[in-house]
Design an enzyme around this catalytic site. Structure first.
Site, PDB file in Angstrom:
ATOM      1  N   GLY A 121       0.554  -1.869  -0.519  1.00 41.75           N
ATOM      2  CA  GLY A 121      -0.103   0.334  -0.237  1.00 41.75           C
ATOM      3  C   GLY A 121       0.686   1.559   0.386  1.00 41.75           C
ATOM      4  N   SER A 122       0.378   2.581   0.787  1.00 42.43           N
ATOM      5  CA  SER A 122       0.482   3.815   0.604  1.00 42.43           C
ATOM      6  C   SER A 122       2.110   4.039   1.223  1.00 42.43           C
ATOM      7  CB  SER A 122      -0.604   4.858   1.289  1.00 42.43           C
ATOM      8  OG  SER A 122       0.348   5.594   1.584  1.00 42.43           O
ATOM      9  N   THR A 123       3.144   4.766  -0.343  1.00 39.54           N
ATOM     10  CA  THR A 123       3.995   5.179   0.211  1.00 39.54           C
ATOM     11  C   THR A 123       4.002   5.999   1.609  1.00 39.54           C
ATOM     12  OG1 THR A 123       3.966   7.259  -1.032  1.00 39.54           O
ATOM     13  CG2 THR A 123       5.352   5.456  -1.978  1.00 39.54           C
ATOM     14  N   VAL A 124       2.876   6.704   2.504  1.00 40.98           N
ATOM     15  CA  VAL A 124       3.005   7.512   3.410  1.00 40.98           C
ATOM     16  C   VAL A 124       3.562   6.813   4.652  1.00 40.98           C
ATOM     17  CG1 VAL A 124       1.547   9.144   4.771  1.00 40.98           C
ATOM     18  CG2 VAL A 124       0.896   9.065   2.201  1.00 40.98           C
ATOM     19  N   GLY A 125       3.267   5.247   4.908  1.00 44.37           N
ATOM     20  CA  GLY A 125       3.426   4.176   5.635  1.00 44.37           C
ATOM     21  C   GLY A 125       4.555   4.801   6.493  1.00 44.37           C
TER      22      GLY A 125
END
Lengths: 136, 406
Positions: free
Chosen positions: A63-67
């Protein structure tokens, strides 16, 4: 029982703690609550567990690169795991652990899932260029 | 990995904790990809700006960086925010959201970023040139600058692009090296009957079929303009993590098929027709009788694209109860306002917003359920962000305008 891995973010000496083991991938954005350190993804095999202060062993990222930023929030909120150990190298996790100074290892053998179980006592240290993970 | 003395000093923390973290991240990424060294860059573009997508996690991080005295070394622009920063009330953005979003943009600008708040900085604010090494993070901009401009960037995540902006460096790897920029899959497209939205649908189709390391080479029967290629690239990047494509005799590194492949034969060949792209709508998107909103501007609309819409809307009026919103950059909005295009759009009932878009604004919180758009990237993401509470259909601008005007 010993496992070897690649050092993603290094540390000094030996770290010992209780393992939390998931066979699945984790998206830190969404799957983990940054305020409590709880796994809140209903499809997770460690749903409801707290990652805080544990040696978190799992497959890799999803999933997200904001991880990466969520990993940083966990650290800021004193809810981060003691160390992160993964099978796969995920750029989102790499950037998160480096920015947050969390010890991290990747590319360990899948066999770890058969040998190390949640709540087992695990220690990790660096020998030469490799990270060593030991049970007990 | 080889490091200069200056880079070693950065690693050792002589310039502070944040520069050390940033360069350590870049070195680690380089080592994982067998990079020989770091190279200097003069421009970067960052993603992770909308409060909807990055939340308090980003505010925590940026506050600490500002307190730590971080200043970006590269010239750096930033992606769209979660709202029009001047006109957010008209978008029905909740005030709490607006407060957090303003804080987030303020923190980025304190680091030295230029608040372009657009996903298309290569039009005005941050234009790389052919063969220039840069660090861009917005996936649609990555594909555009690599493919259409011929500048060189890897597909950066938000934190590695930020690290590149802080240190003015990136690892020399991947698409920065000419040998990794050759195409491997030839796709012949009969696009004679393609409309504007079919290029995005083509991107969804191909992005789903190829793996992230593939570089497709398109051979079009009829030459598309760069805005159509942009729609294609944005959809390739959204559905498939593709970072670059070639279009024979159109893009700068593909004057011929041989130049695009580096002399090798393509590993694979595909033939695509209008009917193939039509299957994408049935497979991935909804069918909607009447929308409650039409969203144009994914990627942010160019002046020519807005001009096209205005020409189709001349003398027409959008039916009551249907929102028709165009998203673009602040700079383009100001230009459009000064032109005759604006009066036509205003009379038809169109609203233009800057600084944001339908993907990163919290549209699920403002009561929108059914959307028409010509942008496949937006159609790909919106239902996912909204956890399926919003349905989206892709249609051409002409089909949309014919159906909802009187």
């Amino acid at each position: 029982m010993r496992f070897y891995g690649k050092v993603i973010n290094g540390w000094n000496g030996e770290i010992a703690g209780k393992a939390l083991v998931s066979r699945k991938r984790i998206s830190f954005l969404g799957d983990v609550d940054p305020l409590t350190g709880r796994i809140r993804a209903p499809d997770s095999d460690i749903y409801g567990e707290k990652i805080t202060g544990r040696i978190l062993i799992f497959r890799g990222g999803r999933g997200s690169t904001v991880g990466a930023m969520v990993i940083y929030s966990l650290k800021k909120n004193n809810k981060a795991p003691l160390a992160i150990i993964t099978l796969e190298t995920d750029p989102v996790i790499v950037s998160g652990v480096i920015f947050s100074n969390i010890p991290a290892v990747s590319e360990i053998n899948e066999e770890v899932f058969d040998q190390i179980k949640t709540n087992d006592l695990v220690k990790i240290y660096i020998s030469g260029k490799r990270a060593v993970i030991e049970l007990g | 990995m080889y490091l200069t003395r200056e880079e070693e000093r950065m690693m050792d923390g002589e310039y502070g904790e944040w520069i050390a973290k940033a360069i350590r991240l870049l070195v680690k990424l380089g080592e994982l990809n067998n990079a020989e060294k770091l190279v200097e860059i003069r421009r970067a573009h960052l993603s992770g700006i909308s409060y909807k997508t990055v939340g308090d996690a980003a505010i925590d991080l940026l506050k600490d960086m500002v307190a730590g005295g971080v200043k970006l070394k590269a010239f750096t622009t930033i992606n769209p925010a979660g709202m029009d920063t001047l006109n957010w009330r008209e978008m029905s953005i909740p005030p709490d959201f607006a407060k957090k979003q303003k804080e987030l943009v303020r923190l980025y600008t304190e680091l030295g970023a230029i608040p372009a708040l657009t996903c298309a900085p290569y039009i005005f604010e941050n234009k790389p040139v052919f063969e220039e090494n840069v660090a861009f993070a917005e996936s649609s901009a990555v594909v555009y600058v690599n493919s259409v401009i011929g500048a060189r960037t890897n597909r950066h995540g938000s934190l590695d692009a930020l690290s590149a902006a802080i240190t003015g460096r990136v690892p020399l790897m991947g698409l920065l090296l000419k040998e990794n920029r050759y195409g491997n899959v030839l796709i012949k497209v009969n696009n004679e009957k393609f409309n504007d939205s079919d290029f995005g649908l083509l991107g969804i189709l191909i992005g789903n079929r190829l793996s992230p390391s593939d570089i497709p080479i398109f051979s079009f029967r009829k030459r598309p303009d760069k805005w159509r290629l942009r729609m294609l690239g944005a959809a390739l990047a959204a559905s498939g993590a593709i970072a670059m494509f070639h279009a024979i005799n159109i893009t700068p590194e593909a004057k011929t098929l041989k130049e695009a492949t580096g002399g090798l034969d393509p590993e694979d060949r595909l033939f695509i027709d209008k009917k193939d792209v039509e299957t994408v709508v049935d497979t991935y998107f909804s069918k909607i009788e009447i929308p409650d909103a039409v969203f144009i501007g994914c990627p942010h609309a160019s002046i020519d694209e807005i001009n096209e819409i205005s020409a189709l809307l001349r003398g027409k009026r959008i039916k009551r109860g249907i929102k028709f919103w165009i998203f673009t950059s602040r700079r383009i909005l100001e230009l459009v306002r000064k032109s005759s295009i604006y009066a036509v759009l205003e009379r038809a009932g169109v609203k233009i917003f800057a600084d944001t878009c339908m993907v990163v604004a919290p549209i699920e919180e403002i009561g929108i359920k059914k959307v028409w758009t010509n942008g496949s990237k937006a159609a790909w993401y919106i239902p996912k962000f909204a956890e399926k509470r919003i349905e989206v259909e892709v249609k051409s601008i002409k089909e949309i305008i014919d159906a909802i005007t009187e």
